[in-house]
Design a protein around this motif. Structure first.
Motif, mmCIF file in Angstrom:
data_model
loop_
_atom_site.group_PDB
_atom_site.id
_atom_site.type_symbol
_atom_site.label_atom_id
_atom_site.label_comp_id
_atom_site.label_asym_id
_atom_site.label_seq_id
_atom_site.Cartn_x
_atom_site.Cartn_y
_atom_site.Cartn_z
ATOM 1 N N ASN A 116 -6.238 12.325 -1.277
ATOM 2 C CA ASN A 116 -7.396 11.461 -1.033
ATOM 3 C C ASN A 116 -7.000 10.285 -0.123
ATOM 4 O O ASN A 116 -5.959 9.654 -0.339
ATOM 5 C CB ASN A 116 -7.937 10.905 -2.352
ATOM 6 C CG ASN A 116 -8.402 12.009 -3.288
ATOM 7 O OD1 ASN A 116 -9.099 12.931 -2.871
ATOM 8 N ND2 ASN A 116 -7.997 11.913 -4.557
ATOM 9 N N THR A 117 -7.817 10.024 0.896
ATOM 10 C CA THR A 117 -7.548 8.892 1.790
ATOM 11 C C THR A 117 -7.758 7.587 1.031
ATOM 12 O O THR A 117 -8.818 7.365 0.449
ATOM 13 C CB THR A 117 -8.476 8.920 3.012
ATOM 14 O OG1 THR A 117 -8.251 10.139 3.739
ATOM 15 C CG2 THR A 117 -8.220 7.738 3.922
ATOM 16 N N ILE A 118 -6.737 6.760 1.013
ATOM 17 C CA ILE A 118 -6.835 5.496 0.283
ATOM 18 C C ILE A 118 -6.837 4.283 1.208
ATOM 19 O O ILE A 118 -7.127 3.176 0.781
ATOM 20 C CB ILE A 118 -5.698 5.359 -0.750
ATOM 21 C CG1 ILE A 118 -4.332 5.364 -0.043
ATOM 22 C CG2 ILE A 118 -5.774 6.469 -1.782
ATOM 23 C CD1 ILE A 118 -3.164 5.120 -0.982
ATOM 24 N N ASP A 119 -6.509 4.507 2.470
ATOM 25 C CA ASP A 119 -6.516 3.371 3.391
ATOM 26 C C ASP A 119 -6.598 3.826 4.842
ATOM 27 O O ASP A 119 -6.086 4.886 5.197
ATOM 28 C CB ASP A 119 -5.274 2.505 3.213
ATOM 29 C CG ASP A 119 -5.585 1.026 3.341
ATOM 30 O OD1 ASP A 119 -6.327 0.663 4.275
ATOM 31 O OD2 ASP A 119 -5.117 0.230 2.506
ATOM 32 N N VAL A 121 0.833 -1.202 0.000
ATOM 33 C CA VAL A 121 0.000 0.000 0.000
ATOM 34 C C VAL A 121 0.869 1.255 0.000
ATOM 35 O O VAL A 121 0.548 2.261 -0.646
ATOM 36 C CB VAL A 121 -0.939 0.000 1.224
ATOM 37 C CG1 VAL A 121 -1.764 1.271 1.281
ATOM 38 C CG2 VAL A 121 -1.837 -1.225 1.196
ATOM 39 N N LYS A 153 -2.899 8.896 2.631
ATOM 40 C CA LYS A 153 -3.482 9.562 1.462
ATOM 41 C C LYS A 153 -2.581 9.431 0.233
ATOM 42 O O LYS A 153 -1.367 9.225 0.351
ATOM 43 C CB LYS A 153 -3.711 11.040 1.778
ATOM 44 C CG LYS A 153 -4.657 11.277 2.943
ATOM 45 C CD LYS A 153 -4.801 12.759 3.257
ATOM 46 C CE LYS A 153 -5.753 12.985 4.424
ATOM 47 N NZ LYS A 153 -5.891 14.435 4.756
ATOM 48 N N ASP A 154 -3.202 9.584 -0.940
ATOM 49 C CA ASP A 154 -2.430 9.549 -2.176
ATOM 50 C C ASP A 154 -1.866 10.932 -2.481
ATOM 51 O O ASP A 154 -2.009 11.864 -1.682
ATOM 52 C CB ASP A 154 -3.289 9.037 -3.346
ATOM 53 C CG ASP A 154 -4.509 9.915 -3.596
ATOM 54 O OD1 ASP A 154 -4.527 11.068 -3.114
ATOM 55 O OD2 ASP A 154 -5.444 9.437 -4.265
#
Length: 225
Positions: free
Chosen positions: A170-173, A144, A165-166
């Motif tokens: 944006n929150t990705i995990d 990840v 975040k990416d």
């Protein structure tokens, strides 16, 4: 002198036995000195008591009395330590309750978002390395997040952080992730965990801090944030 003293000792022992039926069974220093005085009074003038033996007996009795007093003192110290331990245990539970909402650094290879929503931790190297990297992987083994760190020396403590975040923010995990170290050997690995609550056992033992990666004792915390 010996025969007379022995007769007196036998008489005194019989009397002491009768008295002890009503009182104490302990022969203290006063009783010993009373017996010693009686021996001196009833000694045979033609065969007086050996001064060396008398001094040796008094020294031996004083040593035994000293050991008895020392044991009593140690017992009191032990009881005091027990009371102090109980007091500290209660204080620790109270302090731990104030940790709710904070993050603690503990020995673990599982990372979860801390109080700020950040994945973080640190590893300490057991040997030199030229190409150290750290991966955060999900339950399926997928990478990840990866940290390319490079050369590090034995004993170095290397921290890592990721906000989940990416590149676009944006929150990705936000799930628990496995910490995997590549290109080096570690002597310790720690991660930050948010403290969600405190569990106080019914037996009044140390409190347990509840986190997303498990329960820990207050003494397990390396640092707080």
């Amino acid at each position: 002198m010996t025969t007379i003293a022995n007769d007196y000792v036998s008489t005194l022992a019989s009397s002491t036995s009768t008295t002890n039926a009503k009182g104490s069974n302990v022969m203290d220093q006063s009783s010993f000195l009373t017996l010693m005085t009686a021996q001196l009074k009833m000694q045979d003038p033609f065969s007086p008591m050996d001064n060396t033996q008398m001094v040796a007996q008094m020294a031996q009795f004083s040593q035994v009395a000293g050991i008895s007093e020392m044991n009593a003192s140690l017992s009191n110290i032990s009881n005091s330590i027990g009371s102090l331990s109980s007091s500290l245990s209660g204080s620790r539970i109270s302090d731990a309750a104030n940790w709710i909402g904070m993050s603690m650094l503990v020995n673990s290879d599982i990372a979860t978002p801390d109080r700020y929503g950040v994945y973080g931790g640190e590893v300490t190297l057991a040997q030199d390395t030229d190409a150290l990297s750290i991966d955060l992987t999900d339950a399926n083994g997928n990478i990840v997040k990866s940290f390319d760190i490079g050369a590090k020396s034995k004993g170095d403590t290397v921290p890592f952080y990721w906000d989940g975040k990416d590149a676009n923010g944006n929150t990705i995990d936000s799930q628990a992730l496995q910490v995997v170290v590549n290109g080096g050997t570690t002597s310790s690995m720690s991660t930050w965990a948010a403290i969600a609550g405190v569990q106080s056992p019914a037996d009044a033992s140390s409190a347990k801090l509840i986190t997303a990666i498990g329960q820990f004792s207050p003494s397990d915390a390396k640092r707080l944030s």
